[in-house]
Design a protein around this motif. Structure first.
Motif, mmCIF file in Angstrom:
data_model
loop_
_atom_site.group_PDB
_atom_site.id
_atom_site.type_symbol
_atom_site.label_atom_id
_atom_site.label_comp_id
_atom_site.label_asym_id
_atom_site.label_seq_id
_atom_site.Cartn_x
_atom_site.Cartn_y
_atom_site.Cartn_z
ATOM 1 N N LYS A 56 0.853 -1.191 0.000
ATOM 2 C CA LYS A 56 0.000 0.000 0.000
ATOM 3 C C LYS A 56 0.882 1.232 0.000
ATOM 4 C CE LYS A 56 -4.187 1.796 0.589
ATOM 5 N NZ LYS A 56 -3.924 2.666 -0.578
ATOM 6 N N GLY A 57 0.484 2.241 -0.750
ATOM 7 C CA GLY A 57 1.227 3.503 -0.726
ATOM 8 C C GLY A 57 0.900 4.370 -1.923
ATOM 9 N N GLY A 58 1.139 5.663 -1.769
ATOM 10 C CA GLY A 58 0.732 6.655 -2.762
ATOM 11 C C GLY A 58 1.574 6.667 -4.024
ATOM 12 N N MET A 77 6.551 3.315 4.049
ATOM 13 C CA MET A 77 5.150 2.846 4.031
ATOM 14 C C MET A 77 5.039 1.494 4.750
ATOM 15 S SD MET A 77 2.941 4.964 2.721
ATOM 16 C CE MET A 77 1.615 3.892 3.169
ATOM 17 N N LYS A 80 5.178 2.183 8.382
ATOM 18 C CA LYS A 80 3.989 2.926 8.834
ATOM 19 C C LYS A 80 2.783 2.005 8.981
ATOM 20 C CE LYS A 80 3.362 6.568 6.434
ATOM 21 N NZ LYS A 80 2.989 7.553 5.410
ATOM 22 N N LYS A 92 5.306 2.260 -2.918
ATOM 23 C CA LYS A 92 5.163 3.664 -3.332
ATOM 24 C C LYS A 92 5.355 3.710 -4.831
ATOM 25 C CE LYS A 92 4.614 7.668 -1.100
ATOM 26 N NZ LYS A 92 4.017 7.907 0.215
ATOM 27 N N ALA A 130 -2.546 5.093 -4.001
ATOM 28 C CA ALA A 130 -3.336 6.168 -3.374
ATOM 29 C C ALA A 130 -2.676 7.489 -3.762
ATOM 30 C CB ALA A 130 -3.325 5.978 -1.850
ATOM 31 N N PRO A 131 -3.235 8.631 -3.344
ATOM 32 C CA PRO A 131 -2.584 9.915 -3.684
ATOM 33 C C PRO A 131 -1.352 10.197 -2.833
ATOM 34 C CG PRO A 131 -4.891 10.242 -2.972
ATOM 35 C CD PRO A 131 -4.515 8.837 -2.652
ATOM 36 N N ASP A 132 -0.448 10.995 -3.382
ATOM 37 C CA ASP A 132 0.705 11.520 -2.646
ATOM 38 C C ASP A 132 0.974 12.914 -3.235
ATOM 39 O OD1 ASP A 132 2.887 10.753 -0.618
ATOM 40 O OD2 ASP A 132 4.097 11.374 -2.313
ATOM 41 N N THR A 160 -7.146 3.725 -3.496
ATOM 42 C CA THR A 160 -7.897 4.504 -2.506
ATOM 43 C C THR A 160 -7.607 5.996 -2.703
ATOM 44 O OG1 THR A 160 -6.154 4.272 -0.868
ATOM 45 C CG2 THR A 160 -7.920 2.620 -0.824
ATOM 46 N N ARG A 172 -11.459 10.647 3.613
ATOM 47 C CA ARG A 172 -10.086 10.381 3.146
ATOM 48 C C ARG A 172 -9.353 11.673 2.803
ATOM 49 N NH1 ARG A 172 -5.704 10.552 2.518
ATOM 50 N NH2 ARG A 172 -4.180 9.114 1.643
ATOM 51 N N ASN A 313 6.696 12.757 4.600
ATOM 52 C CA ASN A 313 7.521 11.576 4.831
ATOM 53 C C ASN A 313 8.989 11.985 4.780
ATOM 54 O OD1 ASN A 313 5.603 9.251 4.945
ATOM 55 N ND2 ASN A 313 4.972 10.088 2.966
ATOM 56 N N ASN A 338 1.650 11.030 10.241
ATOM 57 C CA ASN A 338 0.883 11.151 8.989
ATOM 58 C C ASN A 338 0.098 9.877 8.652
ATOM 59 O OD1 ASN A 338 2.503 9.308 7.530
ATOM 60 N ND2 ASN A 338 3.843 10.910 6.735
ATOM 61 N N GLY A 341 -3.803 9.219 6.912
ATOM 62 C CA GLY A 341 -4.144 9.031 5.494
ATOM 63 C C GLY A 341 -4.311 7.564 5.148
ATOM 64 N N VAL A 342 -3.303 6.768 5.494
ATOM 65 C CA VAL A 342 -3.391 5.351 5.100
ATOM 66 C C VAL A 342 -4.407 4.604 5.967
ATOM 67 C CG1 VAL A 342 -1.432 4.450 6.488
ATOM 68 C CG2 VAL A 342 -2.040 3.367 4.323
ATOM 69 N N SER A 345 -7.461 5.206 4.173
ATOM 70 C CA SER A 345 -7.377 4.434 2.926
ATOM 71 C C SER A 345 -7.758 2.975 3.195
ATOM 72 C CB SER A 345 -5.952 4.472 2.359
ATOM 73 O OG SER A 345 -5.782 5.603 1.539
HETATM 74 O O1 LIG Z 1 -3.308 6.303 1.635
HETATM 75 C C1 LIG Z 1 -2.426 5.541 1.306
HETATM 76 O O2 LIG Z 1 -2.610 4.409 0.934
HETATM 77 C C2 LIG Z 1 -0.963 5.947 1.367
HETATM 78 C C3 LIG Z 1 -0.698 7.394 1.585
HETATM 79 C C4 LIG Z 1 0.778 7.622 1.503
HETATM 80 O O3 LIG Z 1 1.331 7.557 0.435
HETATM 81 C C5 LIG Z 1 1.523 7.832 2.713
HETATM 82 O O4 LIG Z 1 1.029 7.575 3.808
HETATM 83 O O5 LIG Z 1 2.699 8.264 2.602
#
Ligand SMILES: O=C(O)CCC(=O)C(=O)O
Ligand SMILES: NC(=O)C1=CN([C@@H]2O[C@H](COP(=O)(O)OP(=O)(O)OC[C@H]3O[C@@H](n4cnc5c(N)ncnc54)[C@H](OP(=O)(O)O)[C@@H]3O)[C@@H](O)[C@H]2O)C=CC1
Length: 419
Positions: A56-58, A77, A80, A92, A130-132, A160, A172, A313, A338, A341-342, A345
């Motif tokens: 998982k990751g943006g 990620m 996290k 990512k 996901a977004p970043d 997501t 989100r 990050n 942070n 966000g996830v 997600s």
């Molecule tokens: O919402 C997500 O899946 C990841 C968000 C993200 O890229 C992060 O937490 O750095």
């Protein structure tokens, strides 16, 4: 990481596995520009570790994106997701592009071509983007649509941070800023301080920084400085993020706010500032919500903030961290600060898989519950062992990953387990 491994007595097998990404995917994306020319953009998806679940990751669009940067972000990620106990590994993605130079149609073609390039390696049970930085719900909407067109079926759980109409989750959009504020509130309470007594400077006024600023202002913190990539603004009296956001949306930059005639903006009291000067302001809390390596061993000795919150990050480098530790300036680390966000997600992904959607209150309640549990565990560990918050957060995350690795046995990974 050596100190974390020592703390946890991590076995060599796990150290080797965590020492590099499991999979690095690279592509060159050919995109037709509006004027008929063709441009090629390097792009990556790095899946660092999937022991605890799908990665998982943006996805980041930025001219400085490199494979190394994406790999490092994918490692964070992984830590996290484990540090807040989500059933995910870490990944990512990135495209080396300055999206501000593209038209909307060019941006859509680029976003769709990313999904065509990486379609085979992502999926709701494999890897969920996901977004970043410089990506948002609109871009996630194009991406989830491209994936559905290739698959010839709806697959909302593949991405997501989507628009609500395409299966996104309420909450989100503001989750990263809201989660960071919750973690800061918890820390402030532990220090027996009151939000109303605290002066806050915020670097970065994008998705994460804007929502944090708005919510922190509403909670009574005194926001005295804000910055974006073009400059910063400062007011001794405090800034109201709402009219500033309207100005930013209109003009795309903060610094012109000083000269604007928005009636809510008291131009007389708002001064321009350089982005670097913001980092050295005498404030109670410095919030870093832009990019990596903003505080390094080159400027950490000039930081005058009482504490730092990492919404970005990796905004404090390893060298910067060492200097801040020596100066007793606490850093609330990215993988906790942070994680909102996830976490949301994950809630979006769960809703997509159930095919049922929750109210904002239900989402907020679950976000608050998880962050409260995991941030408190991190704060308690740091206090109990007299270690920095980052070390505690890493111990929390790495501990869960190496436990899961041990539970897999010794052969699966080497046999190409999970693809
Ligand atoms: O919402 C997500 O899946 C990841 C968000 C993200 O890229 C992060 O937490 O750095
Ligand atoms: N979005 C999310 O859900 C999450 C984001 N993060 C992290 O938070 C950070 C910000 O992400 P996000 O808000 O989504 O990204 P955005 O692209 O929405 O916003 C980034 C902001 O940083 C500003 N910026 C860029 N360079 C500088 C600089 N040198 N000095 C000051 N400001 C700068 C940008 O300025 P300008 O407006 O001029 O472009 C923009 O305001 C990243 O590190 C990201 O990985 C972490 C967890 C989740």
């Amino acid at each position: 990481m050596a100190d974390i491994y020592e703390w946890l007595e991590v076995a060599d097998d796990s150290r080797h596995r965590l020492g590099q990404p499991k999979r690095i995917h690279q592509a060159s994306l050919s995109v037709r520009m509006d004027d008929g020319s063709l441009r090629v953009f390097p792009a990556w998806r790095v899946q660092y570790d999937d022991t605890r679940g799908p990665t998982k990751g943006g996805i980041r669009f930025h001219p400085d994106v490199t494979e190394d940067e994406v790999a490092t972000l994918s490692f964070w990620m992984t830590l996290k997701c484990a540090a807040v106990d989500l059933p995910f590994g870490g990944a990512k993605g990135g495209i080396c592009v300055d999206p501000k130079t593209l038209s909307r149609m060019e941006l859509e073609r680029l976003s769709r071509s990313y999904i065509r390039a990486f379609h085979d390696v992502i999926g709701p049970e494999r890897d969920i983007p996901a977004p970043d930085v410089n990506t948002n719900a609109i871009i996630m909407g194009w991406m989830v649509d491209e994936y559905a067109q290739i698959e010839r079926r709806h697959v909302p759980g593949v991405i997501t941070g989507k628009p609500l109409g395409l299966g996104g989750s309420i909450g989100r959009e503001q989750a990263t800023g809201a989660g960071a504020l919750q973690v800061l509130d918890m820390w402030v309470k532990r220090q027996h301080q009151e939000p109303g007594d605290l002066r806050v400077a915020i670097q970065g006024f994008g998705n994460a920084g804007q929502h944090f600023a708005r919510l922190a202002h509403d909670a009574g913190y005194n926001i005295v400085a804000l910055s974006d990539s073009q400059g910063a603004i400062y007011s001794e009296e405090g800034l109201d993020p709402a009219p500033i956001l309207r100005h930013k949306n209109r003009t795309r930059e903060l610094k012109g706010m000083v000269y604007c005639d928005d009636s809510v903006c008291d131009a007389a009291q708002t001064q321009p500032l350089s982005g670097d000067d913001l980092l050295e302001l005498d404030v109670d809390v410095l919030v870093l919500a832009a990019l990596e390596n903003q505080i390094t061993d080159a400027n950490a000795d000039r930081v005058r903030a009482g504490a730092i919150v990492e919404i970005a990050n990796g905004p404090v480098s390893t060298g910067g961290d060492r200097v801040l530790q020596d100066r007793n300036i606490p850093v609330i680390p990215d993988i906790i600060a942070n994680a909102g966000g996830v976490i949301v997600s994950h809630l979006e992904w769960v809703q997509n898989r159930m095919g049922d959607y929750w109210s904002g209150e239900a989402v907020e309640k679950q976000l608050r519950r998880r962050l409260e549990r995991e941030a408190n565990a991190c704060f308690n560990l740091a206090e109990e062992k007299a270690i920095p918050l980052r070390t505690a957060a890493y111990i929390q995350g790495v501990g869960r990953i190496v436990d899961a690795m041990a539970q897999q046995g010794t052969q699966g990974y080497f046999n190409g387990h999970h693809g």
